[in-house]
Structures are given as C-alpha cells and as structure tokens.
Design a protein around this motif. Structure first.
Motif, PDB file in Angstrom:
ATOM      1  N   GLN A 184     -15.278  25.905  52.758  1.00  0.00           N
ATOM      2  CA  GLN A 184     -16.276  26.715  52.058  1.00  0.00           C
ATOM      3  C   GLN A 184     -16.399  26.280  50.605  1.00  0.00           C
ATOM      4  O   GLN A 184     -17.499  26.062  50.113  1.00  0.00           O
ATOM      5  N   VAL A 185     -15.282  26.162  49.931  1.00  0.00           N
ATOM      6  CA  VAL A 185     -15.297  25.704  48.542  1.00  0.00           C
ATOM      7  C   VAL A 185     -14.076  24.826  48.313  1.00  0.00           C
ATOM      8  O   VAL A 185     -12.996  25.137  48.784  1.00  0.00           O
ATOM      9  N   MET A 186     -14.278  23.726  47.609  1.00  0.00           N
ATOM     10  CA  MET A 186     -13.142  22.943  47.123  1.00  0.00           C
ATOM     11  C   MET A 186     -12.856  23.461  45.712  1.00  0.00           C
ATOM     12  O   MET A 186     -13.710  23.346  44.831  1.00  0.00           O
ATOM     13  N   ILE A 187     -11.689  24.019  45.551  1.00  0.00           N
ATOM     14  CA  ILE A 187     -11.348  24.585  44.249  1.00  0.00           C
ATOM     15  C   ILE A 187     -10.726  23.498  43.381  1.00  0.00           C
ATOM     16  O   ILE A 187      -9.765  22.850  43.803  1.00  0.00           O
ATOM     17  N   GLU A 188     -11.291  23.296  42.205  1.00  0.00           N
ATOM     18  CA  GLU A 188     -10.773  22.288  41.296  1.00  0.00           C
ATOM     19  C   GLU A 188     -10.067  22.971  40.123  1.00  0.00           C
ATOM     20  O   GLU A 188     -10.164  24.193  39.957  1.00  0.00           O
ATOM     21  N   GLU A 189      -9.398  22.185  39.319  1.00  0.00           N
ATOM     22  CA  GLU A 189      -8.595  22.737  38.224  1.00  0.00           C
ATOM     23  C   GLU A 189      -9.410  23.664  37.316  1.00  0.00           C
ATOM     24  O   GLU A 189     -10.509  23.334  36.910  1.00  0.00           O
TER      25      GLU A 189
ATOM     26  N   PHE B  61      -3.569  39.731  44.830  1.00  0.00           N
ATOM     27  CA  PHE B  61      -3.545  38.943  43.594  1.00  0.00           C
ATOM     28  C   PHE B  61      -4.872  38.260  43.284  1.00  0.00           C
ATOM     29  O   PHE B  61      -5.631  37.938  44.189  1.00  0.00           O
ATOM     30  N   TYR B  62      -5.027  38.045  42.006  1.00  0.00           N
ATOM     31  CA  TYR B  62      -6.063  37.136  41.548  1.00  0.00           C
ATOM     32  C   TYR B  62      -5.422  35.766  41.387  1.00  0.00           C
ATOM     33  O   TYR B  62      -4.300  35.667  40.891  1.00  0.00           O
ATOM     34  N   TYR B  63      -6.126  34.702  41.811  1.00  0.00           N
ATOM     35  CA  TYR B  63      -5.574  33.355  41.705  1.00  0.00           C
ATOM     36  C   TYR B  63      -6.472  32.457  40.865  1.00  0.00           C
ATOM     37  O   TYR B  63      -7.690  32.532  40.943  1.00  0.00           O
ATOM     38  N   GLN B  64      -5.827  31.613  40.088  1.00  0.00           N
ATOM     39  CA  GLN B  64      -6.573  30.590  39.371  1.00  0.00           C
ATOM     40  C   GLN B  64      -5.791  29.290  39.440  1.00  0.00           C
ATOM     41  O   GLN B  64      -4.572  29.282  39.251  1.00  0.00           O
ATOM     42  N   LEU B  65      -6.508  28.219  39.708  1.00  0.00           N
ATOM     43  CA  LEU B  65      -5.838  26.932  39.891  1.00  0.00           C
ATOM     44  C   LEU B  65      -5.622  26.241  38.550  1.00  0.00           C
ATOM     45  O   LEU B  65      -6.569  26.032  37.789  1.00  0.00           O
ATOM     46  N   VAL B  66      -4.376  25.913  38.265  1.00  0.00           N
ATOM     47  CA  VAL B  66      -4.044  25.249  37.001  1.00  0.00           C
ATOM     48  C   VAL B  66      -4.046  23.736  37.194  1.00  0.00           C
ATOM     49  O   VAL B  66      -4.636  22.993  36.414  1.00  0.00           O
TER      50      VAL B  66
ATOM     51  N   MET C 208     -14.750  17.550  40.961  1.00  0.00           N
ATOM     52  CA  MET C 208     -15.995  18.273  41.219  1.00  0.00           C
ATOM     53  C   MET C 208     -15.812  19.680  40.657  1.00  0.00           C
ATOM     54  O   MET C 208     -15.160  20.513  41.261  1.00  0.00           O
ATOM     55  N   THR C 209     -16.301  19.901  39.472  1.00  0.00           N
ATOM     56  CA  THR C 209     -16.064  21.206  38.854  1.00  0.00           C
ATOM     57  C   THR C 209     -17.325  22.042  38.895  1.00  0.00           C
ATOM     58  O   THR C 209     -18.274  21.804  38.167  1.00  0.00           O
ATOM     59  N   ILE C 210     -17.302  23.023  39.776  1.00  0.00           N
ATOM     60  CA  ILE C 210     -18.461  23.897  39.913  1.00  0.00           C
ATOM     61  C   ILE C 210     -18.511  24.844  38.715  1.00  0.00           C
ATOM     62  O   ILE C 210     -19.562  25.229  38.249  1.00  0.00           O
ATOM     63  N   ALA C 211     -17.359  25.231  38.220  1.00  0.00           N
ATOM     64  CA  ALA C 211     -17.333  26.173  37.096  1.00  0.00           C
ATOM     65  C   ALA C 211     -16.294  25.745  36.067  1.00  0.00           C
ATOM     66  O   ALA C 211     -15.331  25.057  36.378  1.00  0.00           O
ATOM     67  N   LYS C 212     -16.501  26.144  34.837  1.00  0.00           N
ATOM     68  CA  LYS C 212     -15.514  25.915  33.774  1.00  0.00           C
ATOM     69  C   LYS C 212     -14.331  26.846  34.033  1.00  0.00           C
ATOM     70  O   LYS C 212     -14.439  27.794  34.800  1.00  0.00           O
ATOM     71  N   PRO C 213     -13.178  26.569  33.329  1.00  0.00           N
ATOM     72  CA  PRO C 213     -12.022  27.461  33.513  1.00  0.00           C
ATOM     73  C   PRO C 213     -12.461  28.917  33.484  1.00  0.00           C
ATOM     74  O   PRO C 213     -13.027  29.373  32.485  1.00  0.00           O
ATOM     75  N   THR C 214     -12.235  29.615  34.542  1.00  0.00           N
ATOM     76  CA  THR C 214     -12.794  30.948  34.669  1.00  0.00           C
ATOM     77  C   THR C 214     -12.256  31.872  33.584  1.00  0.00           C
ATOM     78  O   THR C 214     -13.019  32.504  32.863  1.00  0.00           O
TER      79      THR C 214
ATOM     80  N   GLU D 288      -3.365  19.455  47.741  1.00  0.00           N
ATOM     81  CA  GLU D 288      -2.320  18.577  47.209  1.00  0.00           C
ATOM     82  C   GLU D 288      -1.312  19.478  46.502  1.00  0.00           C
ATOM     83  O   GLU D 288      -1.539  20.684  46.385  1.00  0.00           O
ATOM     84  N   ASP D 289      -0.195  18.927  46.080  1.00  0.00           N
ATOM     85  CA  ASP D 289       0.766  19.731  45.324  1.00  0.00           C
ATOM     86  C   ASP D 289       0.046  20.341  44.130  1.00  0.00           C
ATOM     87  O   ASP D 289      -0.651  19.643  43.393  1.00  0.00           O
ATOM     88  N   SER D 290       0.217  21.638  43.948  1.00  0.00           N
ATOM     89  CA  SER D 290      -0.595  22.329  42.944  1.00  0.00           C
ATOM     90  C   SER D 290       0.191  23.394  42.203  1.00  0.00           C
ATOM     91  O   SER D 290       1.271  23.804  42.640  1.00  0.00           O
ATOM     92  N   ILE D 291      -0.381  23.820  41.085  1.00  0.00           N
ATOM     93  CA  ILE D 291       0.176  24.950  40.357  1.00  0.00           C
ATOM     94  C   ILE D 291      -0.920  25.990  40.196  1.00  0.00           C
ATOM     95  O   ILE D 291      -2.034  25.659  39.779  1.00  0.00           O
ATOM     96  N   VAL D 292      -0.610  27.232  40.551  1.00  0.00           N
ATOM     97  CA  VAL D 292      -1.606  28.296  40.401  1.00  0.00           C
ATOM     98  C   VAL D 292      -1.076  29.371  39.463  1.00  0.00           C
ATOM     99  O   VAL D 292       0.130  29.512  39.275  1.00  0.00           O
ATOM    100  N   LEU D 293      -2.020  30.091  38.891  1.00  0.00           N
ATOM    101  CA  LEU D 293      -1.671  31.280  38.107  1.00  0.00           C
ATOM    102  C   LEU D 293      -2.027  32.473  38.963  1.00  0.00           C
ATOM    103  O   LEU D 293      -3.102  32.516  39.566  1.00  0.00           O
ATOM    104  N   ARG D 294      -1.150  33.456  38.981  1.00  0.00           N
ATOM    105  CA  ARG D 294      -1.324  34.592  39.868  1.00  0.00           C
ATOM    106  C   ARG D 294      -1.221  35.868  39.061  1.00  0.00           C
ATOM    107  O   ARG D 294      -0.279  36.046  38.293  1.00  0.00           O
ATOM    108  N   LEU D 295      -2.219  36.734  39.224  1.00  0.00           N
ATOM    109  CA  LEU D 295      -2.225  37.996  38.467  1.00  0.00           C
ATOM    110  C   LEU D 295      -2.417  39.138  39.444  1.00  0.00           C
ATOM    111  O   LEU D 295      -3.298  39.075  40.303  1.00  0.00           O
ATOM    112  N   CYS D 296      -1.618  40.168  39.308  1.00  0.00           N
ATOM    113  CA  CYS D 296      -1.717  41.225  40.308  1.00  0.00           C
ATOM    114  C   CYS D 296      -3.012  41.997  40.127  1.00  0.00           C
ATOM    115  O   CYS D 296      -3.574  42.104  39.047  1.00  0.00           O
TER     116      CYS D 296
END
Lengths: 209, 209
Positions: free
Chosen positions: A68-73, A45-50, A8-14, A96-104
């Motif tokens: 509130q929101v299911m965050i998808e890749e 941090f800013y987070y983005q789900l990979v 369920m992708t509400i938005a394209k890769p941000t 589930e097991d996930s990888i995120v990108l984190r930016l300060c």
DNA sequence: GAAAGAATATGACCTTAATCATATTTACGC
DNA sequence: GCGTAAATATGATTAAGGTCATATTCTTTC
C-alpha cells in the motif's frame, strides 16, 4: 556502495524527532522482515520511521503481498487507527533493518491537540497519501502494465531526484509487482520492453531512468 | 417511490450547515450531469453536498470514468487541494440534481483554524477515505470480479442499512463497473451468477441483498 | 573466489475478462 | 398506454496477462 540512496519521499518528516522525544517517544530497532504491527490488530502506538524502510502491506490468503505504501525515512505510518479507532488497515514489515520512533496513543493525541501545525501536518500527510491512492487506483483500473509501471516510475522519479539526472530504482521487480498488482514475470517483461525501446536503461539487472 | 433512499454514507455530515453558513458559505443548485470542478484545475472553494449525489471521477482519453468516491448527502468533496495547494485530483459531476454548499478557500482555512473539532473532523474524513482506498486497492489488485463486486456490496450494505434487512442497490451496473475497474458486461454476468447462486436477488433488473 | 541464494530472464501454454454485436427488458416523458 | 431512451442481458470471439517451468545472471558471505 555507501552512495546516498535516492529515496521515494512522499512526505517530509512528519513530526520533528525532538518534539516526539519530548512527548515521550522511544526509539526501537527492528530487523529486516520483522512485523511491526498486523492488519486487523488494535493500535496502541504512533510510529515514525527514523532509519531504514518499512513496507505497509496487505497479505492475502495465498501469501501474496500488496504494497500500500513504502514508508521512507521521516515518514509516519500506522496512524489511521489513531484517528478513527478502527483496526489496522494493513501490516507493517521492516523492509530492511530499521529504527522507528514509537509514541503511545494517549500522548499522541495530546500532542496533536497541542499544536495546530502538528495537526495540520498530519492532515497534509493524509491528503498526500489519498492523492497517491487516487492516482494508483485509476492506473490500476484502466491502464495496461506498461502505463502502470511507467507512471509509477515517473512518480518515483518526481519524489526522488532533483532535476532530471538518472535515477536508480530502489525496488525489485517483485516489489513493483506488489505495488501495481501485476506478476513478477509481467513486470520483468514490461521493463525489458521499455529498455528495448530506450525508455529506460537496465544495467546488471538494475533499472536506471 | 418516495421511499427513503439507503445512501452509502462513508462519513457523517462533515461540517454542520449553519456553521458553514456563518462562515459565509452559499447554496448552489447543480443539475444532473453538471461539472462542479475539473481534474487538474485550481481550487477556489470548499464544497459540501446538501442534497442529491455527486460522483467524483477520473476520466481517461476514451471517455471512460473511474469513480473514486460517490459523494452522498452531508459529505464534503474537493478538499484535497485546500490542504496541499495542488490541482484537483478528479472531476466532480452531479450524479443527479443536487444542492451544494460552497465556501471560499480563505474562509475555509480560517474555519479550520478556528476549531480543533472541525479540523479533526476533516482528519477523520480523510482517514476514512484513505481506509476505503486501501480496501478498494487490494480488492482490485488481487481479487477476481466476483470478490471485488461482493466486497463492494458488503461495504455498501454496512454503510447503508441498519441490521441485516434487504437493501436495494442504488447503483447501475455501469457505475459498479466504474468503481471496480471492470466492464459492464462483466459486472452484469457476475451479478447474474451471484443471483443464480442465491447470494443476492435481482428483481426487474434491480439488485437486492 | 567459490558456493549459495536472490533476483532477473524467457519460453510455452492457458484462463479470464475484454470486446463486439445484438437482443430484451425496464423506466420515463407526454 | 405508446414511444423512446436507458439499462440489462447474452452469445461468440479475442487478446492480454497469468501460470508454470527452467535458465541465467547478480549479489553476498565465508
């Protein structure tokens, strides 16, 4: 087994991964159930789900969750405090097991400032999320369980499949309940009814529509 | 009578009036009850409220309203479609005689592009609205009428008064109902109870707290 | 493929807010 | 100040969904 999941992708890769990396973002592995940040906490941090899935929830005194929101890749999360300096509005938990990108934070601000397009993408993301909230809110406020669930499914399908071929719902009944403010039993019964009336199909417990 | 109304201001004036004027915005008078734009319609203008009050609502088949946002002086409204090219998410109705500033879409885009600060203000506004939606949604999903109403009042007060002196609620019971997804009678009864338990005061029907 | 743990299913009962009906109070125009 | 419309108030009844208890099916792991 290894079928492509219809997310369920509400938005394209941000923001593109390599752009984030060039600003100093780092990958981070999180295990299913790990808390990434907590409602009420301060943001760094800013987070983005990979990879994987993250649910962004409020948890009440009895431990009940509201999703509130299911965050998808590809989607970002936890960006509200970065723009208004307030605490986190909800808790992010790895679904589930996930990888995120984190930016300060400070680099995030520089990045947003550096490019109109990146900034605009965030504006757009917020608009989409807000739109979804408008929708959910009117559903919850005025509709019965059947309509709430049907419309959630419709929305899910629109964001998940191309054309109108059958989609397998990737949420449990409990998660549907946590997204619509209903109880598991009510969701189960309602989905059963929809199945009986041919509005969707249940196969070995899983919902197809 | 002509006391300063304690408005519920979710955001500061989104864009300064003279800046809007310099981009070609025009004033427009609307009468109480006038529809400014309709849910589902295509968007041509950016709107900002100069004077009065506008309610931004979804209306269902039975004519029941759900108030998504009460727009107060200085706030913008109807900006979602300007960022994502989708139809209006809700209908804007003048809640009292009002004056709005209207700027055509293309000039709006030029304006946003011209200044990081103006753009950022919109991002911030969206973040604040989203935050409010997060809040409302979890209220509606999990709380009983008393908590929903109490929390709405608390939020109102926080955005309305300085310090903790008594505030007069500027909403009717019906409007509270339309904001919380409850029925008038339920709101009336709940507010009565709160009054009886000393949580607020009712004087000639009006609520003070 | 057996065992354990999730997730789904289903029945009985109960609570809460919606509904409906009607009364009273307050605000507003002349 | 009187008349009318809007807002608030209150009681009686109902229905929808929550709650609780328990059963069944599905999935995963060793």
């Amino acid at each position: 087994m290894s079928q492509k999941k219809p997310y369920m992708t509400i938005a394209k890769p941000t923001v593109e991964e390599d752009i984030l990396l060039s600003w100093g973002a780092a990958y981070k592995k999180v295990n299913k159930g790990d808390i990434i940040f907590m409602e009420g906490g301060q943001s760094c941090f800013y987070y983005q789900l990979v990879k994987g899935r993250v649910r962004w929830v409020n948890i009440n005194e009895d431990g009940r969750e509201f999703i509130q929101v299911m965050i998808e890749e590809g989607e970002s999360f936890g960006e509200l405090p970065l723009f208004d300096e307030m605490p986190y509005a909800a808790t992010a938990i790895a679904d589930e097991d996930s990888i995120v990108l984190r930016l300060c934070k400070s680099h995030f601000h520089q990045m947003v400032r550096s490019s109109y397009d990146i900034h605009f993408n965030f504006t757009r993301l917020l608009v989409e999320r807000l739109r979804f909230k408008f929708l959910t809110l009117k559903e919850i406020a005025y509709n019965n369980p059947e309509q709430r669930i049907s419309n959630l499914l419709r929305y899910y399908k629109r964001n998940t499949s191309i054309g109108d071929k059958l989609v397998k719902l990737q949420y449990t009944r409990q998660q549907i309940a946590d997204m619509t403010g209903l109880r598991v039993e009510t969701v189960i019964r309602t989905i059963r009814n929809l199945h009986e009336r041919g509005a969707l199909k249940i196969q070995r417990g899983k919902v197809f529509f």
